[in-house]
Design a protein around this motif. Structure first.
Motif, PDB file in Angstrom:
ATOM      1  N   ILE A   1       0.843  -1.202   0.000  1.00 26.79           N
ATOM      2  CA  ILE A   1       0.000   0.000   0.000  1.00 26.79           C
ATOM      3  C   ILE A   1       0.875   1.248   0.000  1.00 26.79           C
ATOM      4  O   ILE A   1       1.766   1.404   0.846  1.00 26.79           O
ATOM      5  N   ASP A   2       0.609   2.131  -0.946  1.00 27.33           N
ATOM      6  CA  ASP A   2       1.276   3.434  -1.048  1.00 27.33           C
ATOM      7  C   ASP A   2       0.392   4.472  -0.360  1.00 27.33           C
ATOM      8  O   ASP A   2      -0.742   4.704  -0.770  1.00 27.33           O
TER       9      ASP A   2
ATOM     10  N   HIS B   1       6.348   8.982  -9.173  1.00 25.22           N
ATOM     11  CA  HIS B   1       7.072   7.704  -9.104  1.00 25.22           C
ATOM     12  C   HIS B   1       6.399   6.800  -8.076  1.00 25.22           C
ATOM     13  O   HIS B   1       5.935   7.261  -7.036  1.00 25.22           O
ATOM     14  N   HIS B   2       6.348   5.506  -8.360  1.00 26.35           N
ATOM     15  CA  HIS B   2       5.843   4.552  -7.372  1.00 26.35           C
ATOM     16  C   HIS B   2       6.396   3.169  -7.675  1.00 26.35           C
ATOM     17  O   HIS B   2       6.973   2.926  -8.745  1.00 26.35           O
TER      18      HIS B   2
ATOM     19  N   CYS C   1       5.903   5.172   1.925  1.00 35.21           N
ATOM     20  CA  CYS C   1       5.733   6.584   1.558  1.00 35.21           C
ATOM     21  C   CYS C   1       7.077   7.057   1.009  1.00 35.21           C
ATOM     22  O   CYS C   1       7.803   6.254   0.420  1.00 35.21           O
ATOM     23  N   GLN C   2       7.422   8.326   1.213  1.00 31.34           N
ATOM     24  CA  GLN C   2       8.660   8.808   0.621  1.00 31.34           C
ATOM     25  C   GLN C   2       9.869   8.571   1.516  1.00 31.34           C
ATOM     26  O   GLN C   2      10.906   8.121   1.056  1.00 31.34           O
ATOM     27  N   VAL C   3       9.738   8.858   2.830  1.00 36.75           N
ATOM     28  CA  VAL C   3      10.881   8.657   3.727  1.00 36.75           C
ATOM     29  C   VAL C   3      10.564   7.783   4.941  1.00 36.75           C
ATOM     30  O   VAL C   3      11.436   7.534   5.767  1.00 36.75           O
ATOM     31  N   GLY C   4       9.330   7.321   5.073  1.00 33.86           N
ATOM     32  CA  GLY C   4       9.007   6.359   6.120  1.00 33.86           C
ATOM     33  C   GLY C   4       8.185   6.860   7.284  1.00 33.86           C
ATOM     34  O   GLY C   4       7.749   6.053   8.115  1.00 33.86           O
TER      35      GLY C   4
ATOM     36  N   GLY D   1      11.340   4.534   3.432  1.00 36.27           N
ATOM     37  CA  GLY D   1      10.474   4.807   2.296  1.00 36.27           C
ATOM     38  C   GLY D   1      11.167   4.606   0.960  1.00 36.27           C
ATOM     39  O   GLY D   1      12.143   3.859   0.850  1.00 36.27           O
ATOM     40  N   LEU D   2      10.659   5.273  -0.059  1.00 34.26           N
ATOM     41  CA  LEU D   2      11.252   5.158  -1.387  1.00 34.26           C
ATOM     42  C   LEU D   2      12.676   5.694  -1.411  1.00 34.26           C
ATOM     43  O   LEU D   2      13.516   5.195  -2.171  1.00 34.26           O
TER      44      LEU D   2
END
Length: 348
Positions: free
Chosen positions: A275-276, A286-287, A316-319, A343-344
């Motif tokens: 899940i994003d 981006h995903h 998510c992006q950084v957690g 994250g990413l």
């Protein structure tokens, strides 16, 4: 106390609000400072100068050149060295009558309770909101007072949470939905004057807590602007639900709430539900696949299609947002919900 130590502390002992007995209380206290950066450095120096008997320093980072203008414990020769190791050496040079414990680690769900349980007072000098809420929740769970400070460019604020059942971080600031909206010093810059002023104020609050001074900044937020030289105090109130939320975090956590990027990479795609929890515009950029449910929409989503024992990985992006999402999912009974650590950004 030795005669040499009495001489070291003689100026404090003459102050009415400290005195000889107060100095002994300070010498007996155990204070943990999490984050040996812009706020942590001045705080540590003044806690050491005040004679806090046992000071713990928790930080995983090394000294970089960009730290030096505001992180006053370090110098150019320290670049590349462990912050906690350098800080211990400097503080003992400043005051040889105290004890310094170093904890070179990144504070997370797996170690936070064991870490702070050793100390009387916790000082949060971090600049990561996910870690700030983690420290707050652990302090509530273990009933430890928490000295909190933060800066934004030329402004800063200080308060004390969970002191004699006072309000907590969650009472004052709702947990952010998007860590990208809370820039750190590396992104927006930091005026070294304000980092040092706020760090010293944080040390002062820790001393007042030790002495049980009536002017502790509990349920009060002091804000200071280093350019306009304005100091304001704002009152705020406890929210019982916030304290409950903090306690549930640890009462319902049966294992680590994060999964490392390395371990995530070894999992078969069919073994988990991804899940994003980012916003639409972030996913458009981006995903890495998975179901898209922004964090704000998570509380109203119907998860009936998921099994309670199913492995769920949120990112998510950084957690920070995914940690909040994983905690929420666990409260719903999804005990295998995990947040992708870092994250990413953590997977490149």
């Amino acid at each position: 106390m030795t005669e040499a130590a009495k001489t070291y502390y003689q100026s404090h002992s003459k102050l009415n609000f400290i005195g000889t007995n107060g100095q002994l209380k300070i010498n007996d206290a155990k204070v943990l400072v999490v984050g040996a950066g812009g706020l942590g450095c001045p705080c540590l120096l003044y806690l050491a100068g005040c004679g806090v008997g046992t000071i713990g320093i928790a930080d995983f980072d090394t000294v970089s050149v960009t730290n030096l203008h505001r992180q006053i414990i370090y110098n150019y020769e320290d670049v590349g060295q462990s912050k906690v190791a350098v800080a211990k050496t400097r503080l003992l040079q400043h005051n040889p009558f105290i004890r310094i414990n170093v904890h070179r680690l990144q504070v997370d769900e797996t170690n936070v309770l064991e870490l702070i349980e050793q100390y009387d007072i916790i000082v949060d000098g971090t600049d990561n909101f996910a870690v700030r809420y983690l420290i707050n929740d652990a302090c509530v769970y273990l009933n430890k007072p928490l000295v909190y400070g933060a800066i934004y460019q030329t402004e800063g604020h200080v308060t004390v949470f969970n002191y004699q059942n006072s309000a907590t971080l969650r009472c004052l600031f709702a947990e952010p939905d998007a860590e990208t909206y809370v820039p750190n010093c590396a992104d927006v810059g930091a005026y070294n004057i304000i980092t040092n002023i706020i760090g010293v104020m944080m040390a002062g609050e820790a001393i007042k807590v030790i002495l049980q001074n009536p002017d502790v900044l509990a349920n009060k937020l002091a804000t200071y602007n280093a350019v306009s030289v304005e100091l304001k105090t704002i009152n705020y109130k406890p929210n019982p639900q916030s304290r409950t939320t903090s306690k549930i975090r640890f009462e319902q956590t049966t294992g680590p709430i994060e999964i490392s990027p390395e371990l995530f990479a070894t999992l078969h795609p069919g073994s988990y539900h991804l899940i994003d929890v980012r916003e639409d515009w972030e996913r458009d950029n981006h995903h890495i696949g998975g179901q898209h449910i922004p964090l704000k929409a998570l509380t109203n989503h119907n998860f009936s299609e998921l099994l309670k024992n199913q492995q769920i990985i949120l990112y998510c992006q950084v957690g920070a947002r995914s940690q909040a999402a994983a905690q929420f999912m666990r409260k719903l009974g999804y005990t295998n919900a995990l947040s992708l650590k870092g994250g990413l950004n953590g997977i490149g």
